[in-house]
Design a protein around this motif. Structure first.
Motif, PDB file in Angstrom:
ATOM      1  N   ARG A  27     -41.481  -8.778 -67.235  1.00  0.00           N
ATOM      2  CA  ARG A  27     -40.540  -7.906 -67.952  1.00  0.00           C
ATOM      3  C   ARG A  27     -39.309  -8.711 -68.348  1.00  0.00           C
ATOM      4  NH1 ARG A  27     -36.277  -4.198 -66.134  1.00  0.00           N
ATOM      5  NH2 ARG A  27     -36.151  -2.499 -67.618  1.00  0.00           N
ATOM      6  N   VAL A  28     -38.920  -8.591 -69.617  1.00  0.00           N
ATOM      7  CA  VAL A  28     -37.729  -9.247 -70.157  1.00  0.00           C
ATOM      8  C   VAL A  28     -36.816  -8.153 -70.689  1.00  0.00           C
ATOM      9  CG1 VAL A  28     -36.842 -10.841 -71.908  1.00  0.00           C
ATOM     10  CG2 VAL A  28     -39.031 -11.315 -70.770  1.00  0.00           C
ATOM     11  N   LEU A  29     -35.536  -8.223 -70.346  1.00  0.00           N
ATOM     12  CA  LEU A  29     -34.575  -7.222 -70.796  1.00  0.00           C
ATOM     13  C   LEU A  29     -33.555  -7.887 -71.714  1.00  0.00           C
ATOM     14  CD1 LEU A  29     -33.954  -4.206 -70.412  1.00  0.00           C
ATOM     15  CD2 LEU A  29     -32.333  -4.879 -68.636  1.00  0.00           C
ATOM     16  N   LEU A  30     -33.535  -7.437 -72.979  1.00  0.00           N
ATOM     17  CA  LEU A  30     -32.595  -7.925 -73.980  1.00  0.00           C
ATOM     18  C   LEU A  30     -31.485  -6.887 -74.094  1.00  0.00           C
ATOM     19  CD1 LEU A  30     -35.305  -8.897 -76.618  1.00  0.00           C
ATOM     20  CD2 LEU A  30     -34.283 -10.363 -74.866  1.00  0.00           C
ATOM     21  N   THR A  31     -30.271  -7.249 -73.723  1.00  0.00           N
ATOM     22  CA  THR A  31     -29.218  -6.260 -73.483  1.00  0.00           C
ATOM     23  C   THR A  31     -28.160  -6.144 -74.568  1.00  0.00           C
ATOM     24  OG1 THR A  31     -27.971  -7.911 -72.278  1.00  0.00           O
ATOM     25  CG2 THR A  31     -29.435  -6.493 -70.990  1.00  0.00           C
ATOM     26  N   GLY A  32     -28.170  -6.987 -75.552  1.00  0.00           N
ATOM     27  CA  GLY A  32     -27.132  -6.917 -76.575  1.00  0.00           C
ATOM     28  C   GLY A  32     -25.750  -7.063 -75.959  1.00  0.00           C
ATOM     29  N   GLU A  39     -24.554   0.144 -69.162  1.00  0.00           N
ATOM     30  CA  GLU A  39     -25.351  -0.162 -67.969  1.00  0.00           C
ATOM     31  C   GLU A  39     -25.571   1.098 -67.139  1.00  0.00           C
ATOM     32  OE1 GLU A  39     -23.628  -4.721 -67.583  1.00  0.00           O
ATOM     33  OE2 GLU A  39     -23.273  -3.311 -65.954  1.00  0.00           O
ATOM     34  N   ARG A  40     -24.522   1.912 -66.981  1.00  0.00           N
ATOM     35  CA  ARG A  40     -24.656   3.171 -66.225  1.00  0.00           C
ATOM     36  C   ARG A  40     -25.648   4.118 -66.892  1.00  0.00           C
ATOM     37  NH1 ARG A  40     -19.211   2.459 -65.660  1.00  0.00           N
ATOM     38  NH2 ARG A  40     -18.722   4.001 -67.270  1.00  0.00           N
ATOM     39  N   ARG A  41     -25.611   4.185 -68.216  1.00  0.00           N
ATOM     40  CA  ARG A  41     -26.574   5.034 -68.937  1.00  0.00           C
ATOM     41  C   ARG A  41     -28.006   4.591 -68.656  1.00  0.00           C
ATOM     42  NH1 ARG A  41     -23.422   5.158 -74.530  1.00  0.00           N
ATOM     43  NH2 ARG A  41     -21.982   6.849 -74.070  1.00  0.00           N
ATOM     44  N   GLY A  46     -33.111   5.740 -65.418  1.00  0.00           N
ATOM     45  CA  GLY A  46     -34.161   5.103 -64.626  1.00  0.00           C
ATOM     46  C   GLY A  46     -34.747   3.846 -65.243  1.00  0.00           C
ATOM     47  N   TYR A  47     -34.014   3.210 -66.146  1.00  0.00           N
ATOM     48  CA  TYR A  47     -34.525   2.020 -66.833  1.00  0.00           C
ATOM     49  C   TYR A  47     -34.238   0.710 -66.105  1.00  0.00           C
ATOM     50  CZ  TYR A  47     -35.199   5.000 -70.938  1.00  0.00           C
ATOM     51  OH  TYR A  47     -35.594   5.975 -71.808  1.00  0.00           O
ATOM     52  N   LEU A  48     -33.395   0.760 -65.089  1.00  0.00           N
ATOM     53  CA  LEU A  48     -33.076  -0.481 -64.382  1.00  0.00           C
ATOM     54  C   LEU A  48     -34.064  -0.676 -63.255  1.00  0.00           C
ATOM     55  CD1 LEU A  48     -29.181  -0.432 -64.252  1.00  0.00           C
ATOM     56  CD2 LEU A  48     -30.717  -1.381 -65.984  1.00  0.00           C
ATOM     57  N   SER A  64     -19.093  -6.291 -68.316  1.00  0.00           N
ATOM     58  CA  SER A  64     -20.518  -5.990 -68.156  1.00  0.00           C
ATOM     59  C   SER A  64     -21.068  -6.753 -66.962  1.00  0.00           C
ATOM     60  CB  SER A  64     -21.279  -6.356 -69.429  1.00  0.00           C
ATOM     61  OG  SER A  64     -21.158  -7.729 -69.685  1.00  0.00           O
ATOM     62  N   SER A  65     -22.373  -6.595 -66.748  1.00  0.00           N
ATOM     63  CA  SER A  65     -23.056  -7.232 -65.611  1.00  0.00           C
ATOM     64  C   SER A  65     -22.399  -6.839 -64.298  1.00  0.00           C
ATOM     65  CB  SER A  65     -23.078  -8.756 -65.755  1.00  0.00           C
ATOM     66  OG  SER A  65     -23.742  -9.121 -66.937  1.00  0.00           O
ATOM     67  N   THR A  66     -22.227  -5.525 -64.114  1.00  0.00           N
ATOM     68  CA  THR A  66     -21.647  -5.031 -62.873  1.00  0.00           C
ATOM     69  C   THR A  66     -22.549  -5.401 -61.698  1.00  0.00           C
ATOM     70  OG1 THR A  66     -22.780  -2.912 -63.086  1.00  0.00           O
ATOM     71  CG2 THR A  66     -20.557  -3.068 -64.049  1.00  0.00           C
ATOM     72  N   ALA A  67     -21.994  -5.376 -60.511  1.00  0.00           N
ATOM     73  CA  ALA A  67     -22.772  -5.695 -59.311  1.00  0.00           C
ATOM     74  C   ALA A  67     -23.976  -4.769 -59.193  1.00  0.00           C
ATOM     75  CB  ALA A  67     -21.882  -5.602 -58.076  1.00  0.00           C
ATOM     76  N   ALA A  68     -23.791  -3.480 -59.492  1.00  0.00           N
ATOM     77  CA  ALA A  68     -24.899  -2.515 -59.404  1.00  0.00           C
ATOM     78  C   ALA A  68     -26.002  -2.850 -60.403  1.00  0.00           C
ATOM     79  CB  ALA A  68     -24.382  -1.103 -59.642  1.00  0.00           C
ATOM     80  N   PHE A  69     -25.625  -3.230 -61.620  1.00  0.00           N
ATOM     81  CA  PHE A  69     -26.589  -3.586 -62.664  1.00  0.00           C
ATOM     82  C   PHE A  69     -27.435  -4.782 -62.231  1.00  0.00           C
ATOM     83  CE2 PHE A  69     -27.465  -6.009 -66.621  1.00  0.00           C
ATOM     84  CZ  PHE A  69     -28.150  -5.054 -67.363  1.00  0.00           C
ATOM     85  N   VAL A  70     -26.781  -5.830 -61.790  1.00  0.00           N
ATOM     86  CA  VAL A  70     -27.482  -7.048 -61.377  1.00  0.00           C
ATOM     87  C   VAL A  70     -28.350  -6.782 -60.142  1.00  0.00           C
ATOM     88  CG1 VAL A  70     -27.191  -9.447 -60.644  1.00  0.00           C
ATOM     89  CG2 VAL A  70     -25.697  -8.505 -62.403  1.00  0.00           C
ATOM     90  N   ALA A  71     -27.842  -5.996 -59.211  1.00  0.00           N
ATOM     91  CA  ALA A  71     -28.602  -5.686 -57.994  1.00  0.00           C
ATOM     92  C   ALA A  71     -29.862  -4.894 -58.314  1.00  0.00           C
ATOM     93  CB  ALA A  71     -27.729  -4.906 -57.015  1.00  0.00           C
ATOM     94  N   GLU A  72     -29.784  -3.968 -59.243  1.00  0.00           N
ATOM     95  CA  GLU A  72     -30.962  -3.183 -59.620  1.00  0.00           C
ATOM     96  C   GLU A  72     -32.019  -4.042 -60.290  1.00  0.00           C
ATOM     97  OE1 GLU A  72     -31.960   0.073 -59.270  1.00  0.00           O
ATOM     98  OE2 GLU A  72     -30.273   0.321 -57.903  1.00  0.00           O
TER      99      GLU A  72
END
Length: 124
Positions: A27-32, A39-41, A46-48, A64-72
């Motif tokens: 899986r590759v995630l392209l985030t713009g 990130e919260r959205r 349930g996409y993370l 961006s790249s919050t701790a929660a985002f990276v951890a998920e």
């Protein structure tokens, strides 16, 4: 395409498209240019989930790249596309540190002085 959903009211960077590419089990995630609100959205929908490779949002901005985002995501690899010596100072050191703590490969030395893009791998 994961974001934005039809009907989303988005503005600025959080209106960026986020695309998931799957090849086999990878899986590759392209985030713009999404920021923490985008990130919260993604998390709320349930996409993370664990990913092999993530393009770090917004060129490694501190918004961006919050701790929660990276951890998920628990990415195996994280790529930051940022021009060397750019006027915004991207990628930001706090973002690089968050990524280094969470990615699943062995460390490589930073190449900020020598590379136009960062390829970040963290401790296993």
């Amino acid at each position: 395409m994961l974001h934005p959903d039809i009907g989303d009211i988005t503005d600025g960077n959080d209106g960026s498209c986020v695309v998931e590419v799957t090849v086999g089990a990878a899986r590759v995630l392209l985030t713009g240019d999404i920021e923490s609100r985008g990130e919260r959205r993604l998390a709320e929908r349930g996409y993370l989930k664990r990913t092999e490779l993530v393009f770090v949002p917004h060129h490694g901005s501190s918004t961006s790249s919050t701790a929660a985002f990276v951890a998920e995501l628990q990415p195996q690899f994280a790529v930051v596309a940022a021009g060397y010596g750019n006027r915004w100072g991207f990628p930001k050191e706090d973002v690089i540190n968050r990524c280094r703590r969470r990615v699943r490969q062995s460390p490589i030395p930073p190449c900020k002085e020598h590379c136009s893009d960062w390829f970040v791998r963290g401790a296993a």
